[in-house]
Write a protein that holds these residues in place. Sequence first.
Motif, mmCIF file in Angstrom:
data_model
loop_
_atom_site.group_PDB
_atom_site.id
_atom_site.type_symbol
_atom_site.label_atom_id
_atom_site.label_comp_id
_atom_site.label_asym_id
_atom_site.label_seq_id
_atom_site.Cartn_x
_atom_site.Cartn_y
_atom_site.Cartn_z
ATOM 1 N N SER A 1 40.230 39.107 35.829
ATOM 2 C CA SER A 1 39.639 38.552 37.039
ATOM 3 C C SER A 1 39.389 37.117 36.713
ATOM 4 C CB SER A 1 38.483 39.004 37.595
ATOM 5 O OG SER A 1 38.748 40.529 38.165
ATOM 6 N N VAL A 2 39.748 36.202 37.698
ATOM 7 C CA VAL A 2 39.464 34.736 37.688
ATOM 8 C C VAL A 2 39.136 34.134 38.921
ATOM 9 C CG1 VAL A 2 41.272 34.471 35.922
ATOM 10 C CG2 VAL A 2 41.792 34.178 38.339
ATOM 11 N N ASP A 3 38.497 32.930 38.969
ATOM 12 C CA ASP A 3 38.067 32.293 40.445
ATOM 13 C C ASP A 3 39.316 31.312 40.487
ATOM 14 O OD1 ASP A 3 35.649 33.359 40.689
ATOM 15 O OD2 ASP A 3 34.820 31.826 39.401
ATOM 16 N N PHE A 4 39.730 31.334 41.920
ATOM 17 C CA PHE A 4 40.992 30.579 42.153
ATOM 18 C C PHE A 4 40.598 29.567 43.554
ATOM 19 C CE2 PHE A 4 45.335 29.794 43.756
ATOM 20 C CZ PHE A 4 45.845 29.270 42.371
ATOM 21 N N PRO A 5 40.888 28.562 43.601
ATOM 22 C CA PRO A 5 40.665 27.737 44.650
ATOM 23 C C PRO A 5 41.291 28.070 45.870
ATOM 24 C CG PRO A 5 41.344 26.185 42.490
ATOM 25 C CD PRO A 5 41.477 27.464 42.211
ATOM 26 N N GLY A 6 40.575 28.392 46.992
ATOM 27 C CA GLY A 6 41.042 28.621 48.260
ATOM 28 C C GLY A 6 40.933 30.168 48.490
ATOM 29 N N TYR A 7 40.455 30.761 47.469
ATOM 30 C CA TYR A 7 40.026 32.180 47.689
ATOM 31 C C TYR A 7 38.727 32.626 47.229
ATOM 32 C CZ TYR A 7 45.074 33.015 48.399
ATOM 33 O OH TYR A 7 46.097 33.021 48.843
ATOM 34 N N ALA A 8 37.777 31.858 47.949
ATOM 35 C CA ALA A 8 36.402 31.909 47.595
ATOM 36 C C ALA A 8 35.979 33.303 48.271
ATOM 37 C CB ALA A 8 35.570 30.847 48.226
ATOM 38 N N PRO A 9 34.844 34.043 47.574
ATOM 39 C CA PRO A 9 34.419 35.421 48.177
ATOM 40 C C PRO A 9 33.860 34.951 49.707
ATOM 41 C CG PRO A 9 33.139 34.820 46.031
ATOM 42 C CD PRO A 9 34.226 33.555 46.524
ATOM 43 N N THR A 10 34.102 36.088 50.327
ATOM 44 C CA THR A 10 33.685 36.086 51.996
ATOM 45 C C THR A 10 33.013 37.152 52.438
ATOM 46 O OG1 THR A 10 35.481 37.560 52.675
ATOM 47 C CG2 THR A 10 36.327 35.363 52.336
ATOM 48 N N SER A 11 32.391 37.113 53.484
ATOM 49 C CA SER A 11 31.481 38.185 53.972
ATOM 50 C C SER A 11 32.245 39.301 54.290
ATOM 51 C CB SER A 11 30.528 37.645 55.010
ATOM 52 O OG SER A 11 31.309 37.298 56.053
ATOM 53 N N THR A 12 33.494 39.374 54.313
ATOM 54 C CA THR A 12 34.339 40.663 54.693
ATOM 55 C C THR A 12 34.550 41.590 53.580
ATOM 56 O OG1 THR A 12 35.612 39.077 56.018
ATOM 57 C CG2 THR A 12 36.672 41.325 55.687
ATOM 58 N N TYR A 13 34.505 41.142 52.300
ATOM 59 C CA TYR A 13 34.894 41.961 51.161
ATOM 60 C C TYR A 13 33.805 41.840 50.157
ATOM 61 C CZ TYR A 13 39.422 42.016 53.323
ATOM 62 O OH TYR A 13 40.414 42.293 54.293
ATOM 63 N N ILE A 14 33.403 42.624 49.402
ATOM 64 C CA ILE A 14 32.734 42.583 48.155
ATOM 65 C C ILE A 14 33.704 41.868 47.007
ATOM 66 C CG2 ILE A 14 31.263 43.496 46.293
ATOM 67 C CD1 ILE A 14 30.100 45.402 48.542
ATOM 68 N N ARG A 15 33.405 40.895 46.399
ATOM 69 C CA ARG A 15 34.371 40.260 45.256
ATOM 70 C C ARG A 15 34.225 41.408 44.057
ATOM 71 N NH1 ARG A 15 37.180 35.611 44.795
ATOM 72 N NH2 ARG A 15 37.722 36.150 46.824
ATOM 73 N N GLY A 16 35.305 41.810 43.497
ATOM 74 C CA GLY A 16 35.332 42.768 42.448
ATOM 75 C C GLY A 16 35.641 42.034 41.025
ATOM 76 N N PHE A 17 35.393 42.544 40.058
ATOM 77 C CA PHE A 17 35.555 41.884 38.785
ATOM 78 C C PHE A 17 36.410 42.799 38.003
ATOM 79 C CE2 PHE A 17 34.432 40.761 34.497
ATOM 80 C CZ PHE A 17 35.031 39.279 34.427
ATOM 81 N N ASN A 18 37.566 42.596 37.394
ATOM 82 C CA ASN A 18 38.079 43.433 36.377
ATOM 83 C C ASN A 18 38.009 42.609 34.951
ATOM 84 O OD1 ASN A 18 39.264 45.086 38.191
ATOM 85 N ND2 ASN A 18 40.682 43.866 38.760
ATOM 86 N N HIS A 19 37.585 43.280 34.101
ATOM 87 C CA HIS A 19 37.329 42.995 32.891
ATOM 88 C C HIS A 19 38.889 42.849 32.206
ATOM 89 C CE1 HIS A 19 33.019 42.978 32.400
ATOM 90 N NE2 HIS A 19 33.146 44.191 33.440
ATOM 91 N N PRO A 20 38.937 41.911 31.123
ATOM 92 C CA PRO A 20 39.961 41.751 30.421
ATOM 93 C C PRO A 20 40.785 43.165 30.066
ATOM 94 C CG PRO A 20 38.622 40.179 29.561
ATOM 95 C CD PRO A 20 38.018 41.003 30.433
ATOM 96 N N SER A 21 41.949 43.384 30.314
ATOM 97 C CA SER A 21 42.645 44.710 29.910
ATOM 98 C C SER A 21 44.069 44.372 29.823
ATOM 99 C CB SER A 21 42.468 45.730 31.030
ATOM 100 O OG SER A 21 42.913 45.380 32.170
ATOM 101 N N GLY A 22 44.814 45.227 29.257
ATOM 102 C CA GLY A 22 46.073 45.141 29.192
ATOM 103 C C GLY A 22 46.840 46.313 28.988
ATOM 104 N N TYR A 23 48.156 46.552 29.131
ATOM 105 C CA TYR A 23 49.147 47.535 28.960
ATOM 106 C C TYR A 23 50.399 47.149 27.865
ATOM 107 C CZ TYR A 23 46.771 48.764 33.257
ATOM 108 O OH TYR A 23 45.963 48.975 34.022
ATOM 109 N N VAL A 24 50.646 48.216 27.048
ATOM 110 C CA VAL A 24 52.073 48.044 26.287
ATOM 111 C C VAL A 24 52.908 48.941 26.872
ATOM 112 C CG1 VAL A 24 53.275 48.064 23.847
ATOM 113 C CG2 VAL A 24 50.826 47.301 24.204
ATOM 114 N N CYS A 25 54.151 48.406 27.292
ATOM 115 C CA CYS A 25 55.044 49.411 27.848
ATOM 116 C C CYS A 25 56.439 49.412 27.200
ATOM 117 C CB CYS A 25 55.451 48.815 29.397
ATOM 118 S SG CYS A 25 53.995 48.823 30.440
ATOM 119 N N SER A 26 56.759 50.434 26.620
ATOM 120 C CA SER A 26 57.920 50.566 25.753
ATOM 121 C C SER A 26 58.483 51.751 26.024
ATOM 122 C CB SER A 26 57.463 50.553 24.233
ATOM 123 O OG SER A 26 56.692 51.660 23.777
#
Length: 98
Positions: free
Chosen positions: A72-97
């Motif tokens: 998860s990151v912060d990004f300009p123009g997409y500030a948290p709103t009262s419509t949704y609770i801002r979720g947070f995803n910790h760093p993760s990853g996948y290896v696909c083979s």
Amino acid sequence: MDYKAIAQQTAEQVLAYNQDLSGWKLIKSSDTLICHTITQSFAMGSISPRDFIDLVHIKHYERNVDIISTKSVDFPGYAPTSTYIRGFNHPSGYVCSP
């Protein structure tokens, strides 16, 4: 690789099969994507809808191996709103083979 076209097609596919999502939008693309994902409420509204801004990096290696990393990151123009609770995803990853 045309990541924007892949992301747009992926958004349609994800929303078609994942009934938990109410929206998915590609914000910025290259080999690193920034995505805005919106979930629906659950348990008859006792769990509020959430939105996530995620940085997704895709790296392709020899022998048809892909590594997908996300957080998860912060990004300009997409500030948290009262419509949704801002979720947070910790760093993760996948290896696909194969």
